[in-house]
Write a protein that holds these residues in place. Structure first.
Motif, PDB file in Angstrom:
ATOM      1  N   ARG A 201      -7.174  -8.876   4.471  1.00 33.07           N
ATOM      2  CA  ARG A 201      -7.814  -7.844   5.271  1.00 33.07           C
ATOM      3  C   ARG A 201      -9.259  -7.572   4.871  1.00 33.07           C
ATOM      4  NH1 ARG A 201      -7.631  -2.494   4.238  1.00 33.07           N
ATOM      5  NH2 ARG A 201      -5.941  -2.828   2.743  1.00 33.07           N
ATOM      6  N   THR A 202      -9.542  -7.621   3.570  1.00 36.25           N
ATOM      7  CA  THR A 202     -10.873  -7.239   3.088  1.00 36.25           C
ATOM      8  C   THR A 202     -11.715  -8.412   2.598  1.00 36.25           C
ATOM      9  OG1 THR A 202     -10.098  -6.847   0.817  1.00 36.25           O
ATOM     10  CG2 THR A 202      -9.931  -5.021   2.389  1.00 36.25           C
ATOM     11  N   GLY A 203     -11.054  -9.552   2.268  1.00 37.87           N
ATOM     12  CA  GLY A 203     -11.788 -10.691   1.735  1.00 37.87           C
ATOM     13  C   GLY A 203     -12.086 -10.583   0.262  1.00 37.87           C
ATOM     14  N   ALA A 204     -11.602  -9.563  -0.425  1.00 37.75           N
ATOM     15  CA  ALA A 204     -11.860  -9.352  -1.840  1.00 37.75           C
ATOM     16  C   ALA A 204     -10.534  -9.166  -2.563  1.00 37.75           C
ATOM     17  CB  ALA A 204     -12.750  -8.131  -2.063  1.00 37.75           C
ATOM     18  N   PRO A 205     -10.475  -9.558  -3.863  1.00 42.20           N
ATOM     19  CA  PRO A 205      -9.233  -9.340  -4.624  1.00 42.20           C
ATOM     20  C   PRO A 205      -8.978  -7.858  -4.831  1.00 42.20           C
ATOM     21  CG  PRO A 205     -10.994 -10.119  -6.062  1.00 42.20           C
ATOM     22  CD  PRO A 205     -11.517 -10.241  -4.666  1.00 42.20           C
ATOM     23  N   ILE A 206      -7.723  -7.515  -4.943  1.00 37.04           N
ATOM     24  CA  ILE A 206      -7.342  -6.112  -5.113  1.00 37.04           C
ATOM     25  C   ILE A 206      -7.569  -5.683  -6.558  1.00 37.04           C
ATOM     26  CG2 ILE A 206      -4.919  -6.536  -5.694  1.00 37.04           C
ATOM     27  CD1 ILE A 206      -4.221  -4.165  -3.835  1.00 37.04           C
ATOM     28  N   ASP A 207      -7.999  -4.438  -6.771  1.00 36.60           N
ATOM     29  CA  ASP A 207      -8.207  -3.937  -8.126  1.00 36.60           C
ATOM     30  C   ASP A 207      -7.037  -3.034  -8.533  1.00 36.60           C
ATOM     31  OD1 ASP A 207      -8.596  -1.674  -6.665  1.00 36.60           O
ATOM     32  OD2 ASP A 207     -10.757  -1.608  -6.934  1.00 36.60           O
ATOM     33  N   SER A 208      -7.030  -2.656  -9.819  1.00 33.60           N
ATOM     34  CA  SER A 208      -5.896  -1.880 -10.337  1.00 33.60           C
ATOM     35  C   SER A 208      -5.807  -0.499  -9.707  1.00 33.60           C
ATOM     36  CB  SER A 208      -6.005  -1.751 -11.858  1.00 33.60           C
ATOM     37  OG  SER A 208      -7.216  -1.106 -12.216  1.00 33.60           O
ATOM     38  N   ALA A 209      -6.974   0.103  -9.365  1.00 33.53           N
ATOM     39  CA  ALA A 209      -6.947   1.432  -8.746  1.00 33.53           C
ATOM     40  C   ALA A 209      -6.289   1.383  -7.371  1.00 33.53           C
ATOM     41  CB  ALA A 209      -8.369   1.984  -8.638  1.00 33.53           C
ATOM     42  N   THR A 210      -6.635   0.342  -6.586  1.00 33.46           N
ATOM     43  CA  THR A 210      -6.016   0.203  -5.268  1.00 33.46           C
ATOM     44  C   THR A 210      -4.530  -0.106  -5.398  1.00 33.46           C
ATOM     45  OG1 THR A 210      -8.116  -0.638  -4.427  1.00 33.46           O
ATOM     46  CG2 THR A 210      -6.171  -0.996  -3.063  1.00 33.46           C
ATOM     47  N   LEU A 211      -4.177  -0.942  -6.386  1.00 34.48           N
ATOM     48  CA  LEU A 211      -2.763  -1.236  -6.622  1.00 34.48           C
ATOM     49  C   LEU A 211      -1.987   0.035  -6.958  1.00 34.48           C
ATOM     50  CD1 LEU A 211      -2.642  -4.551  -8.687  1.00 34.48           C
ATOM     51  CD2 LEU A 211      -1.464  -4.081  -6.535  1.00 34.48           C
ATOM     52  N   ARG A 212      -2.590   0.879  -7.798  1.00 34.97           N
ATOM     53  CA  ARG A 212      -1.916   2.122  -8.180  1.00 34.97           C
ATOM     54  C   ARG A 212      -1.665   3.001  -6.955  1.00 34.97           C
ATOM     55  NH1 ARG A 212      -3.614   7.290  -9.489  1.00 34.97           N
ATOM     56  NH2 ARG A 212      -2.230   8.420 -10.932  1.00 34.97           N
ATOM     57  N   THR A 213      -2.651   3.056  -6.048  1.00 35.75           N
ATOM     58  CA  THR A 213      -2.497   3.878  -4.850  1.00 35.75           C
ATOM     59  C   THR A 213      -1.450   3.301  -3.908  1.00 35.75           C
ATOM     60  OG1 THR A 213      -4.805   4.571  -5.022  1.00 35.75           O
ATOM     61  CG2 THR A 213      -3.714   4.894  -2.893  1.00 35.75           C
ATOM     62  N   ARG A 214      -1.497   1.972  -3.701  1.00 38.43           N
ATOM     63  CA  ARG A 214      -0.577   1.343  -2.753  1.00 38.43           C
ATOM     64  C   ARG A 214       0.864   1.338  -3.250  1.00 38.43           C
ATOM     65  NH1 ARG A 214      -2.708  -2.347   0.851  1.00 38.43           N
ATOM     66  NH2 ARG A 214      -0.537  -2.545   1.548  1.00 38.43           N
ATOM     67  N   LEU A 215       1.055   1.145  -4.562  1.00 40.90           N
ATOM     68  CA  LEU A 215       2.406   1.037  -5.110  1.00 40.90           C
ATOM     69  C   LEU A 215       2.952   2.353  -5.626  1.00 40.90           C
ATOM     70  CD1 LEU A 215       2.048  -2.306  -7.110  1.00 40.90           C
ATOM     71  CD2 LEU A 215       2.916  -1.997  -4.792  1.00 40.90           C
ATOM     72  N   GLY A 216       2.054   3.330  -5.889  1.00 41.80           N
ATOM     73  CA  GLY A 216       2.495   4.607  -6.429  1.00 41.80           C
ATOM     74  C   GLY A 216       3.021   4.506  -7.849  1.00 41.80           C
ATOM     75  N   VAL A 217       2.323   3.725  -8.688  1.00 38.98           N
ATOM     76  CA  VAL A 217       2.763   3.524 -10.068  1.00 38.98           C
ATOM     77  C   VAL A 217       1.757   4.149 -11.020  1.00 38.98           C
ATOM     78  CG1 VAL A 217       3.973   1.400  -9.505  1.00 38.98           C
ATOM     79  CG2 VAL A 217       1.583   1.282 -10.181  1.00 38.98           C
ATOM     80  N   PRO A 218       2.119   4.386 -12.304  1.00 30.62           N
ATOM     81  CA  PRO A 218       1.168   4.919 -13.276  1.00 30.62           C
ATOM     82  C   PRO A 218       0.052   3.918 -13.552  1.00 30.62           C
ATOM     83  CG  PRO A 218       3.438   5.188 -14.024  1.00 30.62           C
ATOM     84  CD  PRO A 218       3.484   4.283 -12.844  1.00 30.62           C
ATOM     85  N   VAL A 219      -1.046   4.421 -14.172  1.00 33.53           N
ATOM     86  CA  VAL A 219      -2.209   3.586 -14.463  1.00 33.53           C
ATOM     87  C   VAL A 219      -1.854   2.400 -15.352  1.00 33.53           C
ATOM     88  CG1 VAL A 219      -4.489   3.546 -15.540  1.00 33.53           C
ATOM     89  CG2 VAL A 219      -3.843   5.464 -14.087  1.00 33.53           C
TER      90      VAL A 219
END
Length: 207
Positions: free
Chosen positions: A179-197
């Motif tokens: 969708r974005t053309g860029a690799p996903i970062d840990s902050a976005t992963l945390r938001t999408r998955l709802g997991v701790p840092v």
């Protein structure tokens, strides 16, 4: 308190009446379409269960589009039966297309129920179990005595990523890159998955 109980009771009674009427309409349509005996009673149960399963997934799952699709399908089946029994359909001469729809409903309901039962919420359960295991392990392991006077910075404990969660994270990362053309970062992963840092950083390191 009494007013609140009365309001709840009224809503509950209204829900029971609506469910009973919808149940009866679905049974009548199925019976008119050639599904007699116990089969005619099984159709409204199937429609209502798919409707409840889709609504539950809308409130708890991540795949909102799929849940909405099956919710609309089940709602259309229920609403269609209600309208059909309002005099718009000759129940003694049911058209062939309606017989086909009624006969094909079990396969549609089975597919919808299977897809709703095997989606992302299982990954959330894995997260909860992994967090519980880590907490129990930290309580069970005794503290080792200090072997050196020199103090060092504390090393954060290793985070174990469940296989199901890692597979789900790979799908999320692939969708993000597409969708974005860029690799996903840990902050976005945390938001999408709802997991701790720490869990998000551990997942990002393995992608």
């Amino acid at each position: 308190m009494r007013a609140q109980l009365a309001r709840i009771d009224a809503v509950f009674v209204q829900a029971l009446i609506a469910a009973a009427l919808s149940f009866a309409h679905l049974h009548d349509v199925a019976s008119a379409a050639g599904q007699d005996g116990w089969k005619a009673w099984a159709y409204p149960i199937s429609v209502d269960l798919l409707l409840v399963a889709a609504w539950r997934r809308l409130r708890t799952g991540n795949t909102k589009a799929a849940a909405w699709s099956w919710f609309v399908i089940a709602l259309a089946a229920s609403l269609g039966a209600n309208i059909a029994t309002a005099g718009l359909l000759d129940m003694h001469h049911v058209p062939a297309w309606l017989r086909i729809l009624v006969a094909g409903w079990p396969a549609v309901a089975f597919l919808g129920g299977t897809l709703l039962a095997h989606t992302a919420p299982a990954a959330a359960d894995e997260i909860g179990r992994a967090d519980d295991d880590q907490e129990e392990a930290s309580k069970a392991s005794p503290e080792e005595p200090s072997r050196s006077v020199t103090t060092t910075a504390p090393v954060p404990p290793a985070v174990t990523v469940p296989a199901a969660l890692l597979d789900h994270a790979r799908k999320v990362a692939t969708e993000h890159r597409t969708r974005t053309g860029a690799p996903i970062d840990s902050a976005t992963l945390r938001t999408r998955l709802g997991v701790p840092v720490p869990m998000a950083e551990a997942i990002a390191a393995q992608l």
